[in-house]
Design a protein around this motif. Structure first.
Motif, PDB file in Angstrom:
ATOM      1  N   GLN A  21       0.826  -1.219   0.000  1.00 23.97           N
ATOM      2  CA  GLN A  21       0.000   0.000   0.000  1.00 23.97           C
ATOM      3  C   GLN A  21       0.853   1.259   0.000  1.00 23.97           C
ATOM      4  OE1 GLN A  21      -2.737  -0.245   3.279  1.00 23.97           O
ATOM      5  NE2 GLN A  21      -4.124  -1.581   2.115  1.00 23.97           N
ATOM      6  N   ARG A  22       1.998   1.178   0.675  1.00 25.58           N
ATOM      7  CA  ARG A  22       2.896   2.335   0.693  1.00 25.58           C
ATOM      8  C   ARG A  22       3.770   2.391  -0.552  1.00 25.58           C
ATOM      9  NH1 ARG A  22       5.711   2.331   6.497  1.00 25.58           N
ATOM     10  NH2 ARG A  22       4.086   1.068   7.460  1.00 25.58           N
ATOM     11  N   ARG A  23       3.460   1.526  -1.508  1.00 24.12           N
ATOM     12  CA  ARG A  23       4.169   1.480  -2.795  1.00 24.12           C
ATOM     13  C   ARG A  23       5.616   1.050  -2.661  1.00 24.12           C
ATOM     14  NH1 ARG A  23       0.681   2.580  -6.170  1.00 24.12           N
ATOM     15  NH2 ARG A  23      -1.040   4.027  -5.821  1.00 24.12           N
ATOM     16  N   TYR A  24       5.919   0.244  -1.627  1.00 30.31           N
ATOM     17  CA  TYR A  24       7.245  -0.366  -1.577  1.00 30.31           C
ATOM     18  C   TYR A  24       7.245  -1.537  -2.543  1.00 30.31           C
ATOM     19  CZ  TYR A  24       7.912   1.991   2.948  1.00 30.31           C
ATOM     20  OH  TYR A  24       8.022   2.898   3.957  1.00 30.31           O
ATOM     21  N   HIS A  25       8.443  -1.907  -2.982  1.00 34.60           N
ATOM     22  CA  HIS A  25       8.576  -3.099  -3.804  1.00 34.60           C
ATOM     23  C   HIS A  25       8.808  -4.280  -2.854  1.00 34.60           C
ATOM     24  CE1 HIS A  25      10.353  -6.042  -6.458  1.00 34.60           C
ATOM     25  NE2 HIS A  25       9.849  -5.359  -7.472  1.00 34.60           N
ATOM     26  N   VAL A  26       7.826  -5.194  -2.757  1.00 31.29           N
ATOM     27  CA  VAL A  26       7.873  -6.251  -1.743  1.00 31.29           C
ATOM     28  C   VAL A  26       8.056  -7.634  -2.374  1.00 31.29           C
ATOM     29  CG1 VAL A  26       6.679  -7.317   0.214  1.00 31.29           C
ATOM     30  CG2 VAL A  26       6.281  -4.905  -0.320  1.00 31.29           C
ATOM     31  N   THR A  27       9.016  -8.400  -1.866  1.00 33.81           N
ATOM     32  CA  THR A  27       9.179  -9.785  -2.284  1.00 33.81           C
ATOM     33  C   THR A  27       9.160 -10.672  -1.042  1.00 33.81           C
ATOM     34  OG1 THR A  27      10.618  -9.030  -4.057  1.00 33.81           O
ATOM     35  CG2 THR A  27      10.605 -11.391  -3.612  1.00 33.81           C
ATOM     36  N   ILE A  28       8.356 -11.747  -1.098  1.00 41.28           N
ATOM     37  CA  ILE A  28       8.283 -12.694   0.019  1.00 41.28           C
ATOM     38  C   ILE A  28       8.990 -13.981  -0.397  1.00 41.28           C
ATOM     39  CG2 ILE A  28       6.737 -14.046   1.499  1.00 41.28           C
ATOM     40  CD1 ILE A  28       4.538 -11.966   0.879  1.00 41.28           C
ATOM     41  N   ILE A  29       9.794 -14.546   0.495  1.00 37.77           N
ATOM     42  CA  ILE A  29      10.339 -15.886   0.249  1.00 37.77           C
ATOM     43  C   ILE A  29       9.664 -16.835   1.234  1.00 37.77           C
ATOM     44  CG2 ILE A  29      12.399 -17.335   0.082  1.00 37.77           C
ATOM     45  CD1 ILE A  29      14.071 -14.858  -0.298  1.00 37.77           C
ATOM     46  N   ASN A  30       9.018 -17.881   0.679  1.00 41.50           N
ATOM     47  CA  ASN A  30       8.265 -18.818   1.522  1.00 41.50           C
ATOM     48  C   ASN A  30       8.492 -20.234   1.016  1.00 41.50           C
ATOM     49  OD1 ASN A  30       5.546 -20.429   1.991  1.00 41.50           O
ATOM     50  ND2 ASN A  30       5.742 -18.912   3.593  1.00 41.50           N
ATOM     51  N   ARG A  31       8.626 -21.173   1.964  1.00 39.41           N
ATOM     52  CA  ARG A  31       8.983 -22.528   1.550  1.00 39.41           C
ATOM     53  C   ARG A  31       7.779 -23.411   1.206  1.00 39.41           C
ATOM     54  NH1 ARG A  31      10.681 -24.665   7.325  1.00 39.41           N
ATOM     55  NH2 ARG A  31      12.773 -24.367   6.525  1.00 39.41           N
TER      56      ARG A  31
END
Lengths: 221, 135
Positions: A21-31
């Protein structure tokens, strides 16, 4: 701002949503494949399937360009190694780790993680503060626990009633920043006299907090 | 034999079990730690050291194994991250003089080999052996 989140908990979900929402570039790493698909659909973040300590997965998640990495899995060892690889291999400037064993907070900092926080310790200290003082309604911790701001109400048994601020024997690292009397804020001076039902905003370091509270309320437990 | 050493072996799998048994035969004081009690089946019947059930990512468990007086710590669980964490805690928090960690992932090993932790990568060793069979 480019953020990498490691884990699959509710915390990861809500943080990812907030950051997007704050327009950050977000990447999640999940197994976990199922959880990864869910997170991809519900957060609009990019999701990389795999281990957060796997160098190839970190590369894929854009670790070279990332500004901050948060390791939020339920395993202390995985969070520590993820933060260390992020710093040493990819030069990510800020790393934050969740720790489960409260003792590991200090260990992680000594091993180079910039910020380590223990949910166990935070919850324990909230409960401790609630049960210890009835007349202390609010407390805020600043500068990573080095400064506490406390709202203290003076009841009729308080030894501070009728005294001026200069007569109080507070420690050096303490200050009464403000008095709230009948819902009116007063900026206190040395000769301001304390009355029953005054709310005081006390600023103190945690080491002397106990001592200062005894001066104001007459008791600690 | 030289003076007897206090040695902690973390992880009692195939390698940990053999290592602990052999070291105890040479007269050292051995403490072997594993999360599961059943893991100690890997120790031979004449193992003369101490067995200790616990999670080594907790500081209190390491203290109970008397890590403050250890001369050596070998981290040989099946998990790379656990080995790397316990090795660093042993070296930098408890100042154990000799610490070696097993790390399967050669990429991860490369990050740590220059940070004061001695590492052994079985994957890399096996790879080199296989390659030497060909050439």
């Amino acid at each position: 701002m480019r953020v990498i989140l490691i884990g699959g908990s509710k915390t990861v979900y809500f943080l990812a949503r907030g950051f997007v929402q704050r327009r950050y570039h977000v990447t999640i790493i999940n197994r976990d494949p199922v959880r990864s698909r869910e997170l991809a659909q519900t957060t609009k973040a990019t999701v990389v399937l795999g281990e957060g300590t796997d160098i190839n997965r970190l590369e894929e998640a854009g670790a070279r360009q990332a500004d901050i990495l948060l390791a939020l899995t339920s395993k202390d060892q995985d969070n520590l190694i993820a933060c260390q690889i992020a710093q040493r291999k990819f030069g990510i400037p800020r790393t934050i780790a969740l720790v489960n064993d409260p003792e590991n907070e200090a260990v992680f900092k000594q091993l180079g993680v910039q910020m380590a926080f223990s949910a166990t310790r935070i919850i324990a200290s909230i409960i401790e503060q609630e049960t210890d003082f009835d007349d202390i309604t609010n407390m805020m911790s600043l500068a990573q626990g080095r400064v506490n701001i406390i709202d203290v109400r003076l009841d009729k048994d308080s030894p501070a009633i009728g005294k001026t601020l200069t007569e109080l024997e507070l420690t050096d690292n303490a200050l009464i920043a403000c008095i709230i009397r009948n819902n009116v804020m007063i900026v206190p001076r040395g000769l301001t006299r304390l009355e029953v039902n005054d709310h005081l905003l006390l600023i103190s370091d945690p080491q002397h907090q106990k001592q200062n509270l005894i001066v104001l309320t007459g008791h600690y437990t | 034999m030289a003076q007897s050493k206090h040695i902690i072996v973390v992880g009692c799998g195939r390698l940990g079990g053999l290592l602990a048994t052999r070291l105890s035969h040479s007269g050292h004081k051995i403490v072997v730690i594993d999360k599961r009690e059943a893991a100690f089946d890997k120790l031979s019947a004449d193992f003369s050291g101490f067995r200790f059930v616990g999670d080594v990512t907790e500081l209190s468990i390491l203290r109970q194994a008397d890590i403050e007086h250890a001369d050596y710590l070998f981290a040989v669980t099946t998990l790379d991250n656990t080995n790397l964490m316990v090795a660093q805690v042993a070296r930098h928090i408890f100042h154990v003089p000799h610490v070696v960690a097993r790390v399967f992932d050669p990429l991860r090993e490369a990050v740590y080999c220059d940070f004061g932790i001695q590492t052994i990568s079985p994957t890399k060793l096996a790879l080199e052996n296989f390659m030497s069979c060909v050439l």
